[in-house]
Design an enzyme around this catalytic site. Sequence first.
Site, mmCIF file in Angstrom:
data_model
loop_
_atom_site.group_PDB
_atom_site.id
_atom_site.type_symbol
_atom_site.label_atom_id
_atom_site.label_comp_id
_atom_site.label_asym_id
_atom_site.label_seq_id
_atom_site.Cartn_x
_atom_site.Cartn_y
_atom_site.Cartn_z
ATOM 1 N N CYS A 144 0.832 -1.201 0.000
ATOM 2 C CA CYS A 144 0.000 0.000 0.000
ATOM 3 C C CYS A 144 0.865 1.248 0.000
ATOM 4 O O CYS A 144 2.064 1.202 0.270
ATOM 5 C CB CYS A 144 -0.894 0.038 1.252
ATOM 6 S SG CYS A 144 -1.978 -1.382 1.472
ATOM 7 N N ASP A 177 20.120 37.289 -14.176
ATOM 8 C CA ASP A 177 18.833 37.579 -14.811
ATOM 9 C C ASP A 177 18.282 38.900 -14.281
ATOM 10 O O ASP A 177 18.193 39.123 -13.067
ATOM 11 C CB ASP A 177 17.862 36.436 -14.508
ATOM 12 C CG ASP A 177 16.549 36.582 -15.235
ATOM 13 O OD1 ASP A 177 16.383 35.917 -16.261
ATOM 14 O OD2 ASP A 177 15.698 37.366 -14.772
#
Length: 555
Positions: free
Chosen positions: A57, A488
């Site tokens: 599970c 940037d």
Amino acid sequence: MTSLGPRPIPASQSGGRRGRIDGVELDFERCYRAVDSRDQRFDGWFYTGVTSTGIYCRPSCPATTPKPGNVRFYPSAAAAQRAGFRACRRCRPDASPGSPQWDERGDLAGRAMRLIADGVVDREGVPGLAGRLGYTERHLHRILTAQLGAGPLALARAQRAQTARTLIETTGLGLAELAFAAGFGSVRQFNDTIREVYGVAPSQLRDSVRRRRGPDPTGGGTISLRLAYRPPLHAAALLEFLALRAVPGVEEVSDGTYRRGLLLPHGPATVALTPLAGHVAATLRLADVRDLAPAVARCRRLFDLDADPEAVDATLGADPALAAAVARDPGVRVPRAVDGFEMAVRAIVGQQISVTAARTTLSRLATAAAPTVSAPLSVDQGIGSGSPVHPRRPPLDQPGGEGGLGAFPGAAELLALPGEAFGMPGARRETLRALARAVADGGLDLDPGADPDEVTRALTALPGIGPWTAAYVVMRALGDPDVLLGTDLAVRRGARALGLPHDATSLEAHAARWRPWRSYAVVRLWSASARSERSEPRGHERKADPASGKPKEQA
């Protein structure tokens, strides 16, 4: 290896009991607490085998918590299957989000897992996978078994079983045809695997779906499924980012849904992705259903669905300058890419021009490269049936699929375009052609399993490509979570808006505290820049210096 979120830590660090599978150590006590509390954050990190039922599970399974003596923990679904457990039909552990450990890592195991998810083993076998990674099959098997409890064949088999289950439940394909579509070599292998993994025959799986949903699971010729993720997911930020950069004719965002054309190994496709609470609803229209697994893998990558947002936000939120933004907007993802070559082209085209201008240029390239071909087949037409389909992309202007959207052109198609189709300065056009040649001849690998350092070296060796463009590609195409675009302009504006150091050197020093999640910080700084000055991130390379052939970088 980076330290990630709620990952089960080795018992040697915690003092707890150990679960050991072929060298993989899991902290038993911490894993068991996660199972007992049904903690969804651990889904995909490990799998729980229950010896009294023979079922494995996900940690959040709603079933009664098993006794500690009946529990075994495994690092992958394939390892649990290898140990003889079958998948729980209630919690569907095979549909858990992928482990962020393998999604983010740049080492051999992480790169191999991304390529396996993209279907490389099904298409090229283990020799092809090993060849792409640059290692022998034996060494690759040893590394994967040590770290995931299963070798490449077992890992690919687990994925094939999940693909088969999806096709059984969502299409009207005959089971024999479906077996080959899912990647199995024979119908017998398909039947045996489904029985072993799910405990029932394929026909029983389909019958159970029909009892729940009615007789026609195909939904009018489409495949519809849910893509799980770890909450929180800031869907609005993700869709806004993609909408702003959407290339007309290739992708669009409307009414809370992202749609685009894809180029997959066996043909074209269109996808529609709608973020909802707990999952992303995906509607796929494929020319060939063998492309289901790579289509799902690319959609997951694009939306960064295997990320661990709590771990990311905990690290970034510890910085006072980012704390308010993280608290206000939890779960921000790094929008990634469905194709590395496409992302590299986008980065180059976007150098020194606005986002709007870049979209126009990219749309022109896509339109010029689009051949006149038939629309994608629906899945209930089967494999290889119906009208002829171009092996690489559908048309941009033909109805069908998602509003006639087509895939972005590949390297060979871009190379075939005449010079006037580019509509850009000659130096930039030649940079694109150099990129396309490098990809087409195999000298540059931009697949998700590529090595980031090798990609950076190969890209910066091309004329007109500098460090910013290479780093941007590594961040978005390869999914490196720890890229800082310190030069940037929008990143620096965002840093200034948040009171952070905003010159490249000082920002680099400050950003050390954001490791290993600096890519996520970049996205937040872009957002801060947009809010404060309505600006957009763009590249920093100038045209190539005629004397050296190398790009001049802006400060």
